[in-house]
Design a protein around this motif. Structure first.
Motif, PDB file in Angstrom:
ATOM      1  N   ILE A  94       0.835  -1.206   0.000  1.00  0.00           N
ATOM      2  CA  ILE A  94       0.000   0.000   0.000  1.00  0.00           C
ATOM      3  C   ILE A  94       0.866   1.251   0.000  1.00  0.00           C
ATOM      4  O   ILE A  94       0.660   2.176  -0.787  1.00  0.00           O
ATOM      5  N   LEU A  95       1.865   1.264   0.876  1.00  0.00           N
ATOM      6  CA  LEU A  95       2.718   2.439   0.996  1.00  0.00           C
ATOM      7  C   LEU A  95       3.575   2.641  -0.244  1.00  0.00           C
ATOM      8  O   LEU A  95       3.826   3.783  -0.659  1.00  0.00           O
ATOM      9  N   ALA A  96       4.030   1.557  -0.845  1.00  0.00           N
ATOM     10  CA  ALA A  96       4.843   1.673  -2.052  1.00  0.00           C
ATOM     11  C   ALA A  96       4.073   2.323  -3.189  1.00  0.00           C
ATOM     12  O   ALA A  96       4.652   2.991  -4.048  1.00  0.00           O
ATOM     13  N   ASN A  97       2.755   2.148  -3.189  1.00  0.00           N
ATOM     14  CA  ASN A  97       1.923   2.700  -4.254  1.00  0.00           C
ATOM     15  C   ASN A  97       1.345   4.077  -3.928  1.00  0.00           C
ATOM     16  O   ASN A  97       0.695   4.691  -4.771  1.00  0.00           O
ATOM     17  N   GLY A  98       1.552   4.558  -2.713  1.00  0.00           N
ATOM     18  CA  GLY A  98       1.084   5.883  -2.346  1.00  0.00           C
ATOM     19  C   GLY A  98      -0.409   5.982  -2.095  1.00  0.00           C
ATOM     20  O   GLY A  98      -0.993   7.058  -2.250  1.00  0.00           O
ATOM     21  N   PHE A  99      -1.035   4.881  -1.678  1.00  0.00           N
ATOM     22  CA  PHE A  99      -2.487   4.858  -1.490  1.00  0.00           C
ATOM     23  C   PHE A  99      -2.894   5.209  -0.068  1.00  0.00           C
ATOM     24  O   PHE A  99      -2.128   5.051   0.882  1.00  0.00           O
ATOM     25  N   GLY A 100      -4.147   5.645   0.084  1.00  0.00           N
ATOM     26  CA  GLY A 100      -4.847   5.634   1.351  1.00  0.00           C
ATOM     27  C   GLY A 100      -5.726   4.392   1.353  1.00  0.00           C
ATOM     28  O   GLY A 100      -5.563   3.495   0.518  1.00  0.00           O
ATOM     29  N   LEU A 101      -6.682   4.337   2.279  1.00  0.00           N
ATOM     30  CA  LEU A 101      -7.560   3.173   2.331  1.00  0.00           C
ATOM     31  C   LEU A 101      -8.917   3.589   2.892  1.00  0.00           C
ATOM     32  O   LEU A 101      -8.976   4.303   3.903  1.00  0.00           O
ATOM     33  N   VAL A 102      -9.982   3.145   2.223  1.00  0.00           N
ATOM     34  CA  VAL A 102     -11.332   3.449   2.683  1.00  0.00           C
ATOM     35  C   VAL A 102     -12.041   2.140   3.003  1.00  0.00           C
ATOM     36  O   VAL A 102     -11.904   1.151   2.264  1.00  0.00           O
ATOM     37  N   PHE A 114      -8.707   6.120   5.854  1.00  0.00           N
ATOM     38  CA  PHE A 114      -7.331   6.304   6.295  1.00  0.00           C
ATOM     39  C   PHE A 114      -6.543   7.029   5.213  1.00  0.00           C
ATOM     40  O   PHE A 114      -6.529   6.594   4.060  1.00  0.00           O
ATOM     41  N   SER A 115      -5.878   8.112   5.576  1.00  0.00           N
ATOM     42  CA  SER A 115      -4.969   8.761   4.637  1.00  0.00           C
ATOM     43  C   SER A 115      -3.717   7.901   4.483  1.00  0.00           C
ATOM     44  O   SER A 115      -3.470   6.969   5.256  1.00  0.00           O
ATOM     45  N   HIS A 116      -2.908   8.244   3.481  1.00  0.00           N
ATOM     46  CA  HIS A 116      -1.633   7.541   3.325  1.00  0.00           C
ATOM     47  C   HIS A 116      -0.799   7.707   4.595  1.00  0.00           C
ATOM     48  O   HIS A 116      -0.155   6.761   5.053  1.00  0.00           O
ATOM     49  N   GLY A 117      -0.829   8.901   5.168  1.00  0.00           N
ATOM     50  CA  GLY A 117      -0.051   9.153   6.379  1.00  0.00           C
ATOM     51  C   GLY A 117      -0.506   8.332   7.568  1.00  0.00           C
ATOM     52  O   GLY A 117       0.307   7.938   8.407  1.00  0.00           O
ATOM     53  N   ASP A 118      -1.810   8.052   7.668  1.00  0.00           N
ATOM     54  CA  ASP A 118      -2.313   7.195   8.750  1.00  0.00           C
ATOM     55  C   ASP A 118      -1.709   5.798   8.652  1.00  0.00           C
ATOM     56  O   ASP A 118      -1.316   5.198   9.655  1.00  0.00           O
ATOM     57  N   LEU A 119      -1.651   5.286   7.423  1.00  0.00           N
ATOM     58  CA  LEU A 119      -1.097   3.954   7.202  1.00  0.00           C
ATOM     59  C   LEU A 119       0.414   3.956   7.399  1.00  0.00           C
ATOM     60  O   LEU A 119       0.987   2.989   7.912  1.00  0.00           O
ATOM     61  N   GLU A 163      10.457   5.814   0.237  1.00  0.00           N
ATOM     62  CA  GLU A 163       9.284   5.712  -0.637  1.00  0.00           C
ATOM     63  C   GLU A 163       8.353   6.908  -0.438  1.00  0.00           C
ATOM     64  O   GLU A 163       7.752   7.401  -1.390  1.00  0.00           O
ATOM     65  N   THR A 164       8.237   7.375   0.804  1.00  0.00           N
ATOM     66  CA  THR A 164       7.429   8.570   1.063  1.00  0.00           C
ATOM     67  C   THR A 164       8.072   9.781   0.400  1.00  0.00           C
ATOM     68  O   THR A 164       7.375  10.631  -0.174  1.00  0.00           O
ATOM     69  N   ARG A 165       9.382   9.872   0.487  1.00  0.00           N
ATOM     70  CA  ARG A 165      10.093  10.946  -0.204  1.00  0.00           C
ATOM     71  C   ARG A 165       9.760  10.933  -1.698  1.00  0.00           C
ATOM     72  O   ARG A 165       9.538  11.987  -2.298  1.00  0.00           O
ATOM     73  N   GLN A 166       9.753   9.743  -2.270  1.00  0.00           N
ATOM     74  CA  GLN A 166       9.482   9.634  -3.704  1.00  0.00           C
ATOM     75  C   GLN A 166       8.079  10.114  -4.045  1.00  0.00           C
ATOM     76  O   GLN A 166       7.889  10.860  -5.016  1.00  0.00           O
ATOM     77  N   HIS A 167       7.086   9.701  -3.259  1.00  0.00           N
ATOM     78  CA  HIS A 167       5.707  10.141  -3.514  1.00  0.00           C
ATOM     79  C   HIS A 167       5.601  11.664  -3.427  1.00  0.00           C
ATOM     80  O   HIS A 167       4.964  12.303  -4.276  1.00  0.00           O
ATOM     81  N   ILE A 168       6.234  12.238  -2.406  1.00  0.00           N
ATOM     82  CA  ILE A 168       6.178  13.686  -2.230  1.00  0.00           C
ATOM     83  C   ILE A 168       6.930  14.391  -3.358  1.00  0.00           C
ATOM     84  O   ILE A 168       6.465  15.404  -3.898  1.00  0.00           O
ATOM     85  N   ALA A 222       0.540  16.961   3.932  1.00  0.00           N
ATOM     86  CA  ALA A 222       0.024  16.430   5.198  1.00  0.00           C
ATOM     87  C   ALA A 222      -0.674  15.089   4.988  1.00  0.00           C
ATOM     88  O   ALA A 222      -0.605  14.205   5.850  1.00  0.00           O
ATOM     89  N   TRP A 223      -1.358  14.917   3.851  1.00  0.00           N
ATOM     90  CA  TRP A 223      -2.061  13.659   3.566  1.00  0.00           C
ATOM     91  C   TRP A 223      -1.079  12.502   3.447  1.00  0.00           C
ATOM     92  O   TRP A 223      -1.387  11.371   3.807  1.00  0.00           O
ATOM     93  N   PHE A 224       0.103  12.781   2.950  1.00  0.00           N
ATOM     94  CA  PHE A 224       1.116  11.738   2.782  1.00  0.00           C
ATOM     95  C   PHE A 224       1.834  11.405   4.087  1.00  0.00           C
ATOM     96  O   PHE A 224       2.553  10.404   4.153  1.00  0.00           O
ATOM     97  N   LEU A 225       1.669  12.220   5.111  1.00  0.00           N
ATOM     98  CA  LEU A 225       2.464  12.088   6.332  1.00  0.00           C
ATOM     99  C   LEU A 225       1.584  11.848   7.558  1.00  0.00           C
ATOM    100  O   LEU A 225       0.404  12.196   7.559  1.00  0.00           O
ATOM    101  N   PRO A 226       2.139  11.244   8.606  1.00  0.00           N
ATOM    102  CA  PRO A 226       1.375  11.057   9.846  1.00  0.00           C
ATOM    103  C   PRO A 226       0.818  12.378  10.361  1.00  0.00           C
ATOM    104  O   PRO A 226       1.464  13.427  10.247  1.00  0.00           O
ATOM    105  N   ARG A 227      -0.361  12.324  10.962  1.00  0.00           N
ATOM    106  CA  ARG A 227      -1.077  13.540  11.331  1.00  0.00           C
ATOM    107  C   ARG A 227      -0.401  14.341  12.434  1.00  0.00           C
ATOM    108  O   ARG A 227      -0.659  15.543  12.564  1.00  0.00           O
ATOM    109  N   HIS A 228       0.441  13.716  13.233  1.00  0.00           N
ATOM    110  CA  HIS A 228       1.084  14.466  14.316  1.00  0.00           C
ATOM    111  C   HIS A 228       2.315  15.225  13.841  1.00  0.00           C
ATOM    112  O   HIS A 228       2.873  16.023  14.599  1.00  0.00           O
ATOM    113  N   TYR A 229       2.739  15.033  12.595  1.00  0.00           N
ATOM    114  CA  TYR A 229       3.889  15.771  12.090  1.00  0.00           C
ATOM    115  C   TYR A 229       3.555  17.259  11.985  1.00  0.00           C
ATOM    116  O   TYR A 229       2.471  17.633  11.544  1.00  0.00           O
TER     117      TYR A 229
END
Length: 246
Positions: A94-102, A114-119, A163-168, A222-229
């Motif tokens: 999931i993270l490699a593809n940059g997805f969230g999840l509903v 769930f946003s990508h950052g939540d996962l 991988e998060t760096r790449q998505h961003i 922010a969507w790509f990252l954990p919410r507390h960042y």
């Protein structure tokens, strides 16, 4: 939702059964109507959803109204036969593809999104949401006095995986920002009571035609990252060093 991509259903993480007890618990939890879902219900939901048996729905991956791509899963009756999808077992894909999840997008209102950052936070910190951290509090203005002592450097893999760096990086490039940079700034590093940190990007409102466009880009980060960042944009020339390409 509109279909944009199909998940690899043949991935080796698919089909392994999750926790049956959590699957049954989740079924019972979802019998509670939306207005009756208390903070305790939310805590119980998050405790069970990560390892329970779910099923990929159709379409498997879709773009929601917010413009982000989400995997589409639904809850299942434990007594039926199905190919199991377990969030924890599929996190890397999931993270490699940059997805969230509903969860249960077919309902009038999904049970959870769930946003990508939540996962990503589940992967990094073993929980979807982190309440207490060293990151600065949200909602406070970012002011850096000239005489304040700070440490600056690059965020570790535990904060910003490659991988998060790449998505961003790909998102910012698509948004017209070709030389995006990032750094981690630690403030008051010698004071345990006051120490805090911020993830800083070389992105400022003057790079955009409107303030709204700038806000949209920061919201997507922010969507790509954990919410507390704590995410901050400052002019690269305002700091001596520390920035590096994302």
């Amino acid at each position: 939702m509109s279909t944009i991509h199909y998940f690899d259903a043949n991935n080796s993480s698919m089909g392994s059964l999750g926790n049956l007890e959590k699957t049954i618990n989740l079924q019972h939890l979802l019998e509670t109507s939306l207005p009756e879902r208390t903070p305790q219900w939310i805590a119980d939901f998050l405790e069970n959803i990560d390892e329970c048996n779910l099923q990929l729905a159709e379409p498997e991956v879709a773009a929601a109204n917010d413009g982000y791509a989400y995997m589409n899963v639904k809850t299942v009756d434990p007594e039926t036969n199905f190919k199991a999808f377990v969030i924890r077992q599929s996190l890397k894909t999931i993270l490699a593809n940059g997805f969230g999840l509903v969860v249960n997008a077919h309902k009038e209102q999904p049970d959870w999104v769930f946003s990508h950052g939540d996962l990503l936070n589940l992967y990094l910190n073993d929980e979807f949401y982190t309440d207490e951290s060293i990151f600065s509090e949200h909602g406070k203005d970012f002011v850096l006095p000239k005489d304040e002592k700070v440490l600056i450097g690059q965020p570790s893999e535990q904060i910003l995986p490659k991988e998060t760096r790449q998505h961003i990086r790909e998102f910012l490039s698509y948004s017209g920002i070709r030389d995006a940079k990032v750094m981690l700034m630690v403030r008051n590093p010698e004071n345990e009571d006051l120490v805090s940190q911020d993830l800083v990007f070389n992105i400022t409102p003057k790079m955009f035609a409107t303030q709204e466009a700038y806000i949209q880009v920061m919201n997507t980060l922010a969507w790509f990252l954990p919410r507390h960042y704590s995410i901050v944009g400052i002019d690269e020339s305002s700091v001596d060093s520390g920035f590096d390409s994302i």
